[in-house]
Write an enzyme that holds these catalytic residues in place. Structure first.
Site, mmCIF file in Angstrom:
data_model
loop_
_atom_site.group_PDB
_atom_site.id
_atom_site.type_symbol
_atom_site.label_atom_id
_atom_site.label_comp_id
_atom_site.label_asym_id
_atom_site.label_seq_id
_atom_site.Cartn_x
_atom_site.Cartn_y
_atom_site.Cartn_z
ATOM 1 N N GLU A 27 -23.647 22.231 -26.030
ATOM 2 C CA GLU A 27 -22.991 22.413 -24.735
ATOM 3 C C GLU A 27 -24.023 22.871 -23.715
ATOM 4 O OE1 GLU A 27 -19.510 24.959 -24.691
ATOM 5 O OE2 GLU A 27 -19.230 24.648 -22.550
ATOM 6 N N ASN A 72 -16.159 24.281 -22.388
ATOM 7 C CA ASN A 72 -15.602 24.662 -21.088
ATOM 8 C C ASN A 72 -16.424 24.054 -19.951
ATOM 9 O OD1 ASN A 72 -13.794 26.158 -22.582
ATOM 10 N ND2 ASN A 72 -14.756 28.132 -22.144
ATOM 11 N N ASN A 172 -11.320 19.068 -22.780
ATOM 12 C CA ASN A 172 -11.611 20.209 -23.657
ATOM 13 C C ASN A 172 -10.632 21.355 -23.405
ATOM 14 O OD1 ASN A 172 -13.544 21.843 -25.439
ATOM 15 N ND2 ASN A 172 -13.455 23.113 -23.602
ATOM 16 N N GLU A 173 -10.008 21.844 -24.441
ATOM 17 C CA GLU A 173 -9.202 23.092 -24.425
ATOM 18 C C GLU A 173 -8.327 23.225 -23.178
ATOM 19 O OE1 GLU A 173 -11.606 26.553 -25.365
ATOM 20 O OE2 GLU A 173 -11.879 25.861 -27.429
ATOM 21 N N TYR A 244 -12.352 30.066 -34.054
ATOM 22 C CA TYR A 244 -13.480 30.990 -34.206
ATOM 23 C C TYR A 244 -12.974 32.234 -34.917
ATOM 24 C CZ TYR A 244 -15.960 28.061 -30.859
ATOM 25 O OH TYR A 244 -16.582 27.005 -30.235
ATOM 26 N N GLU A 292 -14.576 22.293 -32.863
ATOM 27 C CA GLU A 292 -15.259 23.569 -32.609
ATOM 28 C C GLU A 292 -14.808 24.523 -33.693
ATOM 29 O OE1 GLU A 292 -15.368 25.468 -28.742
ATOM 30 O OE2 GLU A 292 -15.304 23.527 -27.731
ATOM 31 N N GLN A 350 -22.180 26.432 -32.133
ATOM 32 C CA GLN A 350 -22.919 25.333 -31.560
ATOM 33 C C GLN A 350 -24.235 25.209 -32.318
ATOM 34 O OE1 GLN A 350 -23.154 25.712 -27.237
ATOM 35 N NE2 GLN A 350 -20.954 26.046 -27.068
HETATM 36 O O1 AHR Z 1 -18.294 27.083 -27.953
HETATM 37 C C1 AHR Z 1 -18.105 28.041 -26.940
HETATM 38 C C2 AHR Z 1 -16.854 27.784 -26.128
HETATM 39 O O2 AHR Z 1 -15.736 28.004 -26.952
HETATM 40 C C3 AHR Z 1 -16.627 26.394 -25.606
HETATM 41 O O3 AHR Z 1 -17.229 26.182 -24.365
HETATM 42 C C4 AHR Z 1 -15.144 26.313 -25.461
HETATM 43 O O4 AHR Z 1 -14.650 25.007 -25.623
HETATM 44 C C5 AHR Z 1 -14.615 27.279 -26.492
HETATM 45 O O5 AHR Z 1 -13.685 28.146 -25.963
#
Ligand code: AHR
Length: 503
Positions: A27, A72, A172-173, A244, A292, A350
């Protein structure tokens, strides 16, 4: 000593190992691109300004697909800024991470990097501040050969051959209130369907990923997938999942059980997608793109001390990963493999510096974080078919998930080699794992490696200091095959890969 028994049979498979499962993510965020993969002034930089030390480590880890350019970031990204002569590219603000994007690294540079790595590109389009037309323009730029406005523009920019990108994320999201252009499920579902259909009319060979939930704990989880797929089922091939995990308030038992959450997340999204399939009388199945996932200490400050708004390439979420984190990442990989009949794309987030598999310092060295080791091993060694694994394990009590297996496992079989990926979640006791080998014809250990604390280390040890190699893999000695049963003794809090072969 904790104990577990695994039941496997070569006839009981989940399906072939999907090679796209072992992807990562670059990213335009923090130092992932700038001083991560790209640093023209670095002593190791090549003719394209790519850091060859990072390139070499990336090739070793070997992500099979890389998602780009966000995240993001993509929800405010104007792709036209990132193409053409570098000196004419604008500096733009990135609202998502409150930094400045110089656009010195863009589409052509990423394409060159991906080719050097030998990976597939998974491109995301901006459906936050932009829409159908700009997504179609970008696809025309990347995938059409010649004779049209944007394909000719690419040629004028020096890229004669199309980039030929097959895999596209429709935003994305957008379920998240933090996302620029956040939408309701109904708003997004319509936009995804319209954009997807329009993009397919330009290049029918592309595969499209609809935005799913940003985590299983989103208030809209379930309803979001259901509504989006009601509206966009016909237009897309995959729905995304993001997750996450972190150790919160010292609850390591819960943290080590993160894969239980991932298992549930996947199973619930599959159930939702299949319910929409039945209701809509669709014949195709929608698979999952878990694009992700990682450990991320979100409760810690995101920006390093001294970072100011609108800095270029600030230090953002540069988490340093421990042995505990590597074991959790090993179990998350197990979860993906166990569900690989339906999760056919994965992208760890990432690649470098930003919650990275790798770390690099500006002008300095680059190294593998602890979590890179299970990732690399699974990418290299998972082969043939994923097997169904029935695990009977001692359990421990966790606050969120009740009884959790001490031993977590997945396995693959390619007619020659049985590969076991194992984790011991117990912090203080070893775990003895028995595997009956009936039907495989394997009778010897061909390799066994483990990641665990060695003398002088503890579960918090990272690769941040010293020679950056203190946490890695070492031979696992305590593995034997007797009377058709393999016995593996895993050290406390460890992740291991064991391979068994014939003769
Ligand atoms: O990977 C970090 C961030 O986590 C990304 O930009 C977003 O898509 C997610 O919230």
């Amino acid at each position: 000593m904790r104990t577990a028994r695994l039941a496997l049979d070569p006839a009981f498979t989940v399906g072939p190992v999907p090679r796209r499962l072992f992807g990562s993510f670059v990213e335009h965020m923090g130092r992932c691109v700038y001083t991560g993969i790209f640093e023209p002034d670095h002593p190791t930089a090549d003719e394209d300004g790519l850091r060859t030390d990072v390139l070499e480590l990336t090739r070793e880890i070997g992500p099979t697909v890389v998602r780009y350019p966000g995240g993001n970031f993509v929800s405010g990204f104007e792709w036209e800024d990132s193409v053409g002569p570098r000196e004419e590219r604008p500096r733009r603000i990135d609202r998502a991470w409150r930094s400045v994007e110089t656009n010195q690294f863009g589409l052509a540079e990423f394409d060159a990097w991906a080719r050097k790595v030998g990976t597939e590109t998974m491109m995301a389009v901006n459906l936050g501040t932009r829409g159908l037309q700009e997504a179609c323009d970008l696809l025309e730029y990347t995938n059409l050969d010649s004779g049209t406005k944007f394909s000719e523009l690419r040629r004028a920019h020096g890229s004669k051959d199309p980039f030929d990108i097959k895999l596209w994320c429709l935003g994305n999201e957008l379920d998240g209130p933090w996302q620029t252009g956040h939408k309701t499920a109904a708003e997004y579902g319509r936009l995804a369907a319209e954009t997807g259909m329009a993009m397919r009319s330009i290049d029918p060979s592309i595969e499209l990923v609809a935005v799913g939930s940003s985590s299983r704990s989103m208030p809209t989880f379930g309803e979001w997938e259901s509504t989006v797929l009601d509206l966009a089922y016909h237009a897309v091939d995959y729905v995304s999942c993001h997750a996450y995990y972190e150790e919160k308030e010292g609850d390591v038992g819960n943290f080590l059980a993160s894969a239980v959450d991932m298992d549930l997340f996947i199973e619930q999204v599959v159930a939702t997608a299949d319910a929409v399939r039945a209701k809509g009388k669709h014949s195709k199945k929608i698979n999952l793109s878990f694009d992700e996932w990682n450990v991320w200490y979100q409760s810690r400050p995101h920006h390093a001390e001294g970072v100011q708004p609108w800095d270029v390439a600030p230090r953002v979420i540069e988490d340093e990963y421990s042995i505990t984190d590597a074991v959790v990442v090993g179990t998350l990989l197990n979860s993906l493999l166990r569900h690989s009949d339906r999760v056919t794309i994965g992208a760890q987030a990432q690649l470098v510096n930003v919650i990275g598999l790798l770390r690099s310092e500006p002008g300095g060295d680059a190294w593998k974080q602890t979590i890179a080791h299970p990732f690399e091993q699974v990418r290299r060694l998972a082969s043939g078919d994923v097997l169904q694994v029935v695990t009977q394990s001692d359990k421990y009590e966790s606050s969120n998930f009740g009884g959790v297996d001490v031993v977590d496992a997945s396995a693959t079989w390619d007619e020659e080699t049985l590969t076991l990926f194992l984790a011991n979640r117990d912090l203080s006791e070893p775990a003895s794992v028995d595997v009956a080998l009936r039907g495989f014809g394997v009778d010897r250990v061909s390799s066994a490696k483990v990641l665990a604390a060695t003398e002088g280390q503890d579960r918090h040890t990272t690769n941040a200091t010293g020679d950056h190699q203190q946490v890695g893999l070492r031979p696992l000695e305590d593995v034997s095959v007797t009377d058709g049963t393999a016995t593996v003794v895993l050290p406390p809090l460890s992740w291991a890969v064991v391979q068994l072969r014939k003769g």
